[in-house]
Write an enzyme that holds these catalytic residues in place. Structure first.
Site: not given
Length: 305
Positions: A142-144, A240, A243
């Site tokens: 997962l992205d930060r 991403n 997003r």
């Protein structure tokens, strides 16, 4: 000469705690960075060791929301000898896998810029409490700044099976996204080919078959005058992806400056991995984990009729 009585590890006269009054609502990590003359990793270590208290309760979550009037104190002594997990909660653990709920702000694994207090590093320490030779293996990331459910393997065999058969093993993978603007369509599908720039920014190519195919499905959960809440299902899992696709339809994820967001109604990225459902790599049993929708995601709609 009589022996001196055994003394505890705690000194008789402990050093004074540092205390800070909360003036306005803020995330705990941001508050500490503002008030302590210490680096980000040093502050995360204080949280991990249980040395940060809100009132009389030790708090390890980076994104714990402080309210005006609360008292934050930094204790000199560790709460326990066993280091608690900071920024993540274990939802399930067995011989093959660990499933966790990760907070926004915690890296999944180390990057070039930060090598301390990642989910991977903490869970490695966790499994080595009973066996120093134990390891964990990355399955997905997962992205930060994205919170939510994610899974690690506890053996290389489990990792290989999960990664090789990911599309077949994973039965459901859904997110909730708080986005800018009023989304008009109650549901939709976004399809594009994703590429990456030299600055590591993902984008949708204008040419078909130019890049990695990415497919995102969404349903509208709630729409307001300035923001909308979406349920998002991934058909593919590209870097991403959500997003970029939210930016493509003109509704970037709130707080996502990298992909076009100009609003920050909440003090974090408006993206949460809510559900992960999969077949267990050894037993084949269907497992499902639902972490719900963060209450913070509803706050931009308060006051709207």
């Amino acid at each position: 000469m009589p022996k001196k009585p055994f003394s505890s590890t705690k000194p008789k006269t402990s050093l004074p705690d540092r205390k800070y009054q909360v003036g306005e609502e803020a995330e705990l990590l941001s508050f500490l960075i503002t008030h302590l003359n210490q680096g980000r990793n040093s502050i995360k270590s204080l949280l991990a060791r249980g040395q940060v208290f809100v009132g009389e309760r030790a708090e390890t979550k980076y994104n714990y929301m402080l309210k005006p009037g609360q008292l934050v104190s930094i204790r000199k002594e560790r709460l326990t000898e066993t280091v608690p997990l900071a920024g993540l909660v274990i939802l399930h653990e067995d011989d093959d896998i660990i499933v966790v709920n990760k907070d926004s702000g915690l890296l999944s694994i180390a990057s070039d810029k930060e090598t301390d207090l990642t989910a991977y590093r903490q869970l490695t320490a966790h499994v080595r409490v009973n066996d120093p030779k134990s390891r964990i293996f990355v399955v997905h990331r997962l992205d930060r700044d994205t919170s939510g459910v994610m899974m690690f393997a506890k053996s290389e065999a489990a990792q290989q099976k999960l990664q090789t058969n990911w599309q077949e093993i994973v039965k459901e993978r859904s997110y909730v996204a708080l986005v800018e603007g009023t989304v008009k369509k109650t549901e939709g599908t976004i399809k594009s080919w994703l590429k990456e720039t030299s600055t590591l920014r993902m984008y949708s190519s204008e040419r078909p078959n130019d890049g990695q195919l990415a497919v995102t499905h969404y349903k509208l959960l709630q729409a307001g005058r300035q923001f909308s809440l979406l349920e998002v299902h991934l058909e593919t899992g590209r870097k991403n992806q959500i997003r970029v696709h939210m930016q493509d339809i003109g509704h970037p994820v709130v707080g996502d400056k990298k992909y076009g967001s100009k609003a920050k109604p909440i003090p974090r990225l408006g993206l949460h991995a809510r559900v992960l459902s999969f077949e267990h790599p050894s037993s084949g049993k269907l497992m499902r984990f639902d972490t719900g929708i963060p209450k913070l995601f509803y706050s931009p709609f308060k006051g709207e009729k």
